[in-house]
Structure formats: structure tokens, C-alpha cells
Design a protein around this motif. Structure first.
Motif, mmCIF file in Angstrom:
data_model
loop_
_atom_site.group_PDB
_atom_site.id
_atom_site.type_symbol
_atom_site.label_atom_id
_atom_site.label_comp_id
_atom_site.label_asym_id
_atom_site.label_seq_id
_atom_site.Cartn_x
_atom_site.Cartn_y
_atom_site.Cartn_z
ATOM 1 N N VAL A 354 0.879 -1.185 0.000
ATOM 2 C CA VAL A 354 0.000 0.000 0.000
ATOM 3 C C VAL A 354 0.914 1.232 0.000
ATOM 4 C CG1 VAL A 354 -2.002 1.072 1.111
ATOM 5 C CG2 VAL A 354 -1.616 -1.376 1.374
ATOM 6 N N ALA A 355 1.758 1.314 -1.009
ATOM 7 C CA ALA A 355 2.800 2.343 -1.070
ATOM 8 C C ALA A 355 2.213 3.704 -1.439
ATOM 9 C CB ALA A 355 3.852 1.940 -2.095
ATOM 10 N N PRO A 356 2.926 4.771 -1.113
ATOM 11 C CA PRO A 356 2.460 6.101 -1.531
ATOM 12 C C PRO A 356 2.227 6.142 -3.041
ATOM 13 C CG PRO A 356 4.263 6.316 0.034
ATOM 14 C CD PRO A 356 4.158 4.859 -0.298
ATOM 15 N N GLY A 357 1.076 6.673 -3.438
ATOM 16 C CA GLY A 357 0.729 6.776 -4.849
ATOM 17 C C GLY A 357 -0.162 5.666 -5.348
ATOM 18 N N THR A 358 -0.277 4.564 -4.594
ATOM 19 C CA THR A 358 -1.168 3.484 -5.027
ATOM 20 C C THR A 358 -2.623 3.902 -4.789
ATOM 21 O OG1 THR A 358 -0.919 2.421 -2.865
ATOM 22 C CG2 THR A 358 0.503 1.634 -4.646
ATOM 23 N N ALA A 359 -3.490 3.515 -5.741
ATOM 24 C CA ALA A 359 -4.906 3.914 -5.678
ATOM 25 C C ALA A 359 -5.765 2.689 -5.384
ATOM 26 C CB ALA A 359 -5.328 4.566 -6.990
ATOM 27 N N TRP A 360 -6.827 2.925 -4.585
ATOM 28 C CA TRP A 360 -7.607 1.794 -4.082
ATOM 29 C C TRP A 360 -9.101 2.090 -4.075
ATOM 30 C CZ3 TRP A 360 -4.558 -2.325 -3.193
ATOM 31 C CH2 TRP A 360 -3.198 -2.077 -2.984
ATOM 32 N N ILE A 361 -9.855 1.015 -4.066
ATOM 33 C CA ILE A 361 -11.283 1.067 -3.730
ATOM 34 C C ILE A 361 -11.375 0.601 -2.283
ATOM 35 C CG2 ILE A 361 -13.575 0.147 -4.199
ATOM 36 C CD1 ILE A 361 -12.548 -0.451 -7.073
ATOM 37 N N THR A 362 -11.979 1.413 -1.428
ATOM 38 C CA THR A 362 -12.013 1.077 -0.004
ATOM 39 C C THR A 362 -13.273 1.650 0.637
ATOM 40 O OG1 THR A 362 -10.695 1.094 2.037
ATOM 41 C CG2 THR A 362 -10.712 3.121 0.744
ATOM 42 N N GLY A 363 -13.500 1.317 1.885
ATOM 43 C CA GLY A 363 -14.684 1.802 2.574
ATOM 44 C C GLY A 363 -14.714 3.319 2.671
ATOM 45 N N ALA A 364 -15.927 3.880 2.693
ATOM 46 C CA ALA A 364 -16.101 5.336 2.784
ATOM 47 C C ALA A 364 -16.511 5.759 4.183
ATOM 48 C CB ALA A 364 -17.129 5.806 1.770
ATOM 49 N N ASN A 365 -16.464 4.812 5.136
ATOM 50 C CA ASN A 365 -16.872 5.078 6.517
ATOM 51 C C ASN A 365 -18.338 5.502 6.599
ATOM 52 O OD1 ASN A 365 -14.191 4.605 7.682
ATOM 53 N ND2 ASN A 365 -13.619 6.487 6.597
ATOM 54 N N LYS A 366 -19.127 4.979 5.668
ATOM 55 C CA LYS A 366 -20.570 5.191 5.640
ATOM 56 C C LYS A 366 -21.230 3.856 5.282
ATOM 57 C CE LYS A 366 -20.367 9.963 3.868
ATOM 58 N NZ LYS A 366 -20.771 10.842 2.722
ATOM 59 N N GLU A 367 -22.403 3.624 5.823
ATOM 60 C CA GLU A 367 -23.129 2.404 5.507
ATOM 61 C C GLU A 367 -23.381 2.299 4.005
ATOM 62 O OE1 GLU A 367 -24.006 -0.129 7.219
ATOM 63 O OE2 GLU A 367 -23.867 0.482 9.334
ATOM 64 N N THR A 369 -21.589 2.151 1.464
ATOM 65 C CA THR A 369 -20.858 3.081 0.590
ATOM 66 C C THR A 369 -19.359 2.780 0.616
ATOM 67 O OG1 THR A 369 -22.480 4.796 1.134
ATOM 68 C CG2 THR A 369 -20.453 5.516 0.048
ATOM 69 N N HIS A 370 -18.746 2.795 -0.551
ATOM 70 C CA HIS A 370 -17.292 2.712 -0.678
ATOM 71 C C HIS A 370 -16.782 3.940 -1.428
ATOM 72 C CE1 HIS A 370 -17.827 -1.493 0.567
ATOM 73 N NE2 HIS A 370 -16.521 -1.508 0.798
ATOM 74 N N ALA A 371 -15.490 4.042 -1.559
ATOM 75 C CA ALA A 371 -14.889 5.137 -2.317
ATOM 76 C C ALA A 371 -13.851 4.559 -3.271
ATOM 77 C CB ALA A 371 -14.248 6.145 -1.374
ATOM 78 N N LYS A 372 -13.750 5.153 -4.465
ATOM 79 C CA LYS A 372 -12.736 4.725 -5.426
ATOM 80 C C LYS A 372 -11.724 5.849 -5.644
ATOM 81 C CE LYS A 372 -15.339 6.037 -9.596
ATOM 82 N NZ LYS A 372 -15.882 5.545 -10.888
ATOM 83 N N ASN A 373 -10.604 5.491 -6.244
ATOM 84 C CA ASN A 373 -9.509 6.438 -6.496
ATOM 85 C C ASN A 373 -8.960 7.031 -5.188
ATOM 86 O OD1 ASN A 373 -10.028 6.090 -9.278
ATOM 87 N ND2 ASN A 373 -11.567 7.731 -9.233
ATOM 88 N N VAL A 374 -8.957 6.220 -4.149
ATOM 89 C CA VAL A 374 -8.404 6.671 -2.869
ATOM 90 C C VAL A 374 -6.904 6.379 -2.887
ATOM 91 C CG1 VAL A 374 -8.487 6.396 -0.371
ATOM 92 C CG2 VAL A 374 -10.593 6.211 -1.720
ATOM 93 N N VAL A 375 -6.099 7.420 -2.824
ATOM 94 C CA VAL A 375 -4.649 7.305 -3.044
ATOM 95 C C VAL A 375 -3.893 7.433 -1.723
ATOM 96 C CG1 VAL A 375 -2.632 8.324 -4.181
ATOM 97 C CG2 VAL A 375 -4.824 8.190 -5.400
ATOM 98 N N ALA A 376 -3.022 6.450 -1.483
ATOM 99 C CA ALA A 376 -2.155 6.498 -0.296
ATOM 100 C C ALA A 376 -1.211 7.685 -0.404
ATOM 101 C CB ALA A 376 -1.363 5.203 -0.182
#
Length: 566
Positions: A354-367, A369-376
Motif C-alpha cells: 500500500v505504497a504512496p501513490g497506489t490507488a484503491w477502492i475502499t470503505g467510505a466510513n458510511k453504511e 458506501t465505498h470510495a474509489k480512487n483513494v490514493v495512499a
């Protein structure tokens, strides 16, 4: 060569068994019990019967000879130890539930020793006062104790076990490196003499502490350690010790993070299926509690978190998974939809993948709901990078990039450059050449003596039973009297002549036992050579069989004696 007494099976305190013990899971457990080498006394506690004690003593002898050869001095310390030295180093608490603790009648705290770093340090502190007293290497072969939660695999993982532990004491780090190298070479000679197939791999120090650490592993299906071996270079390591370089990537082309509705997708599997993406595109966030504090552990969604690595990183603090009650107390942590962006009062550690610059789909801290393009490094910060994924077959070699091979193995030895962890805690100083105090540096080195017996059984046994290398076998030759009085007379006569020449003899002179049972027992017990006084014994002819290869040869009695005493 001194006379070796003949061991008669008619007098031997050992009964062979036709069937495997009901609780036996691994080959060594089954065969050592069936062949009459050991018997279970309690969970994780074993009695060594005469044949087993001979094998154990032979392993001890080899270890002792090689330790003496590097100038090590043998001592014997108590197994019952006071609390105070272990409290000074922090290991009274660090060892946790595996440490056997007890009180004497006056309420004093004691323990049964798992290892003896503290006590050896105090011994040298008492005996050495000047640089002239060092370097020194001390060792013992002694019973150790560990309160295993689930003792298993016979003598491979018990609560009581025999171990050689040695300790080096040097004035400087260069001296420690020399002592470490001496032990490394001695261990190679020990395991080669024992006839073990082994690998030397990089390892973690664990509760022992220190810097450099290597394990000696015996590949075996029953092994509890997994190690990685590179087929292209010299890299080899316990999977718990494998680390990868952090490699940041360019994220300038990644769009802004965006929330997306993902109903009923609380797991990586359901999320990947819903979005039609590989699990590797998602970020898994495992929540644990470390000393009461919630910590999030981030790894790619297609990888598992290695809890042993997490626990080793935070040791001696206890690590446990969060519970339903923890989610109730922290409504900001949405179960199944946790993401690292926007987390408050949560420490975030991540695997280097999970290096700096890697992009992920991960939870959005909401029921739902997720978030995409989340970059470390852009949308969330990693407090600390730690290698925490379970290493898989085919992962790249950290040294050359070639896909790694994984194998199971039994740990038979471990060597550590401890440095000054224990000498700092217990204030072990000597006067240097300039008259000023010098803090001593230490190494710690262990061989599992009883475990080596099990490892040998695992590696050398075949379908018929045990098959010991000559130097550790309980006898050099197993003489079988195949039934009749004349055959028994010949067998005993040959046995006495062999013993007079210094050959170690086990003779099956049992009356009323069929030849078939005797032959089966001879294969099961596993002595390297089997000499049968059979149907041609009256002609002065016997059969010599090599236990390992199965090769048979008819010889006269004199020829057999000459062959076995050569």
C-alpha cells in the motif's frame, strides 16, 4: 574398542504396537510411540523409554562434541528460576501465558525456565570482572518448559523438552560476530553429523530481542514453520522475516476520490463481485486493539493479514481483534465499510504494497458506501509501514525478483546476536584495558535436542517404520533370531562376538514370538543393519540386510562379523 553390552529384547522395557496412537497426527509421533521409543505421560509431557533415551543421548553427544570443539564450556543451571531477573528484562510479562509461573510456600514468585539468558548473564556478572575474563562461551543441555496452549505432534511441540542453549559474552560487536560465526559453523557440523537435511534462513528475533537472527530448519510435512526459498539466488527466510522495499508510485493521473453506492457489500468478495473488479484493486482494513488502542491494518484486498507478524511488531503489547462492543462504542467505525481516509483516533499501519501513490477502492466510513480512487499519501496517511501480509508461493524474491518457493519445516536450531539487551537490563560490565567499565555484548544459540529426534524420524522414516542414521541409532545392528532354539543360540553367539568388538547390538531373542512379528519389529525400530539367524543358521550362514536400501546378502557368520566390525 570397548565392549558394548548386548541389549536383549526379551528384557527390554518397550512394547511395540501394531496400530497408530489415536491422538497421533504426524509421522514421528506415530512411529516413536509404536516402536517403543516414547510414551505419553500427560499432554505435552513425554517419557523416554530405553531405545528413545539411547537416540536422545546420541544427539546430545554430537551436540556436546561440536560445542566443546569451538571452546565452549558446559555448565548446568537450575530449571527453577527466580522472578526478579526476568522482571528486570521485561520477559516475566512478555512471555505471557506460555511461561510456567509458580509460588513457593512463602509466596515467592518463580518460573520454570524457557530459556536462560538472564541467568547466564548473572553468572558471568558474578564470575567475570575484567576484559581478561572474556570472551567466553557457556552452554548447557537441559530440560526447558513452555506452557503450550495446544501441545501437539508428539515430542515436536511439548510443554517439556530438551534443549542445548549456549551464550557468548564479548567485549565488542566484532567479537560477537566471531562468536556467532563459530556457532553457525558448529551447527552445520552438528546437523550434518545427525544426517538431517536442513536450511539456514533469515529469521525474526521475537521475544529474544537483538539484531541478526537465523534459523536452522529441517524441511518436513509436519513442520510448523513456513520458509521461502529462491530458486535463482541465495535468498532464504522464514516467511515471518520477509520484508519488502517500499516503492512509491506516481499518482498524478489518478482522479479525485469519489464515493460510490455499494449496497450489501461488507466483504472484499461481495464488493469485488458487485463492482466487477479483482480483489487486488480493493484495500482491506483490519481493525485490532493494541493495549486498548484501536489500530487499522491495511493490506491489498486479495491478501490475508499475518497476525503473527502483527503480534510480533507490537510485542510485548497484547493484540486482539475488535469486537461488536468496540463498534458500538465507536459509531464512526462502520463495520464492513471502514476506509483509512478521514479516520480519527485510529493509528493506521499498512503493508508496503500500500505504497504512496497506489490507488484503491475502499470503505467510505458510511453504511452501504465505498470510495474509489483513494490514493495512499494523498487521501490518507500511513503512520507506519510494516510487512504484515501472509507470504504466498510465487511472491517475488526481495533480492532478485524471482517467484519464491514455499516449504514447511521443523525449527531445529536458532542463533541470535542479542547485543546488549540483557547486559543493559542486568548491568553486566567488566573493566576494559583502559580501566573504564565496558558493557558486555551477548549472543544466544539454541538447538532443540529432543526436537531433532522427531525431525530425524520425520525425514528418514519409510513405509515400514523408523530408519535411523548410524550415528544416532540406538544400536549398530539388530540381530533377529528367527524362532528355533538353534537360531536363538546362533543369534546370541554372534551378538556377543559383535559386542566384544565394540559393536552396539540389539538382539531379538524373544521366545514365543513369530518370525514375522520379529521382522516387522526390526523394520519398525529402524536400526541401520538387520542380521537374521534364519533357516540356514545351522550351516553357519546368516542374512545381512541394509535397513535403508533393503539390500540383502547371505554371509557366513565370520563374514558377517567381519563386515559389521570393519
Amino acid at each position: 574398542m570397548a565392549n558394548a553390552p548386548v541389549q536383549r529384547m526379551s528384557q527390554l522395557m518397550a512394547k511395540t504396537l501394531r496400530d497408530d496412537p489415536a491422538d497421533a497426527e504426524v509421522l514421528s509421533h506415530k512411529l516413536l510411540v509404536r516402536a517403543g521409543y516414547v510414551r505419553r505421560t500427560a499432554a505435552g509431557v513425554w517419557t523416554w523409554l530405553p531405545l528413545g533415551k539411547k537416540v536422545l543421548a546420541n544427539v546430545e553427544r554430537i551436540v556436546r562434541e561440536e560445542m566443546d570443539a569451538i571452546g565452549a564450556q558446559e555448565v548446568l543451571l537450575p530449571a527453577l528460576l527466580p522472578r526478579e531477573p526476568y522482571e528486570a528484562t521485561g520477559r516475566w510479562d512478555e512471555y505471557g501465558a506460555e511461561l510456567f509461573r509458580l509460588k513457593d510456600r512463602k509466596g515467592g514468585d518463580y518460573l520454570l525456565g524457557p530459556t536462560h539468558e538472564e541467568i547466564f548473564t548473572l553468572l558471568v556478572k558474578d564470575q567475570a570482572s575484567s576484559y581478561k575474563d572474556l570472551p567466553v562461551i557457556l552452554y548447557q543441555i537441559q530440560t526447558k518448559f513452555r506452557d503450550e496452549a495446544r501441545p501437539r505432534a508428539g515430542i515436536l511441540r511439548g510443554r517439556e523438552f530438551l534443549m542445548k542453549d549456549s551464550y557468548s559474552f564479548d567485549l565488542e560487536d566484532e567479537g560477537l560476530a566471531r562468536s556467532y560465526a563459530l556457532h553457525r559453523q558448529a551447527y552445520q557440523r552438528v546437523f550434518e553429523r545427525l544426517g538431517l537435511d536442513y536450511r539456514i534462513v533469515a529469521a525474526t528475533a521475537g521475544a529474544m530481542g537483538g539484531s541478526k537472527s537465523e534459523e536452522f530448519l529441517a524441511p518436513a510435512a509436519a513442520g510448523e514453520d513456513t520458509f521461502a526459498d529462491c530458486p535463482n539466488c541465495d535468498f532464504a527466510a522464514n516467511t515471518e522475516a520477509i520484508t519488502y522495499e517500499l516503492k512509491p508510485v506516481d499518482a498524478s493521473g489518478v482522479p479525485a476520490a469519489e464515493e460510490i453506492p455499494t449496497p450489501d457489500t461488507p466483504t472484499i468478495e461481495t464488493l469485488a463481485a458487485f463492482l466487477g473488479v479483482p480483489a487486488s484493486a480493493t484495500l482491506k482494513n483490519l481493525l485490532v486493539k493494541v493495549g486498548g488502542e484501536i489500530v487499522a491494518v491495511g493490506v491489498p484486498g486479495d491478501r490475508e493479514v499475518d497476525m503473527d507478524k502483527v503480534e510480533a511488531h507490537f510485542a510485548p503489547a497484547a493484540v486482539e481483534l475488535v469486537t461488536e462492543a468496540d463498534f458500538t462504542e465507536r459509531p464512526d467505525l462502520v463495520r464492513g465499510y471502514v476506509g483509512p481516509q478521514g479516520l480519527e483516533k485510529v493509528r493506521y499501519i499498512a503493508d508496503p504494497r500500500v505504497a504512496p501513490g497506489t490507488a484503491w477502492i475502499t470503505g467510505a466510513n458510511k453504511e452501504q458506501t465505498h470510495a474509489k480512487n483513494v490514493v495512499a499519501g494523498r487521501d490518507f496517511q500511513v503512520d507506519e509501514y510494516v510487512d504484515v501480509v501472509v507470504v504466498q508461493e510465487g511472491d517475488p524474491c526481495p533480492k532478485c525478483g524471482t517467484p519464491l518457493k514455499l516449504d514447511r519445516a521443523i525449527e531445529i536450531g536458532h542463533i541470535f546476536q542479542l547485543g546488549r539487551k540483557y547486559t543493559d537490563a542486568l548491568k553486566l560490565d567488566v573493566l576494559g584495558q583502559n580501566g573504564k567499565p565496558v558493557r558486555v555484548t551477548m549472543g544466544s544459540y539454541g538447538i532443540g535436542v529432543s526436537r531433532a529426534v522427531a525431525a530425524l524420524a520425520e525425514q528418514t522414516a519409510d513405509e515400514q517404520g523408523l530408519c535411523w542414521p548410524k550415528e544416532v541409532a540406538p544400536a549398530d545392528v539388530h540381530v533377529v533370531a528367527a524362532g528355533k532354539a538353534l537360531q536363538t543360540e546362533v543369534a546370541l553367539d554372534v551378538s556377543e562376538k559383535l559386542a566384544a568388538a565394540g559393536v552396539r547390538v540389539l538382539v531379538d531373542d524373544r521366545a514365543g514370538v513369530s518370525p514375522g512379528v520379529k521382522f516387522t519389529d526390526a523394520e519398525l525400530i529402524g536400526v541401520p543393519q538387520i542380521l537374521v539367524a534364519g533357516r540356514r543358521a545351522g550351516e553357519g550362514v546368516v542374512e545381512l540386510k541394509d535397513r535403508r536400501t533393503g539390500e540383502r546378502e547371505e554371509l557366513t557368520v565370520d563374514e558377517a562379523i567381519a563386515r559389521l566390525t570393519a
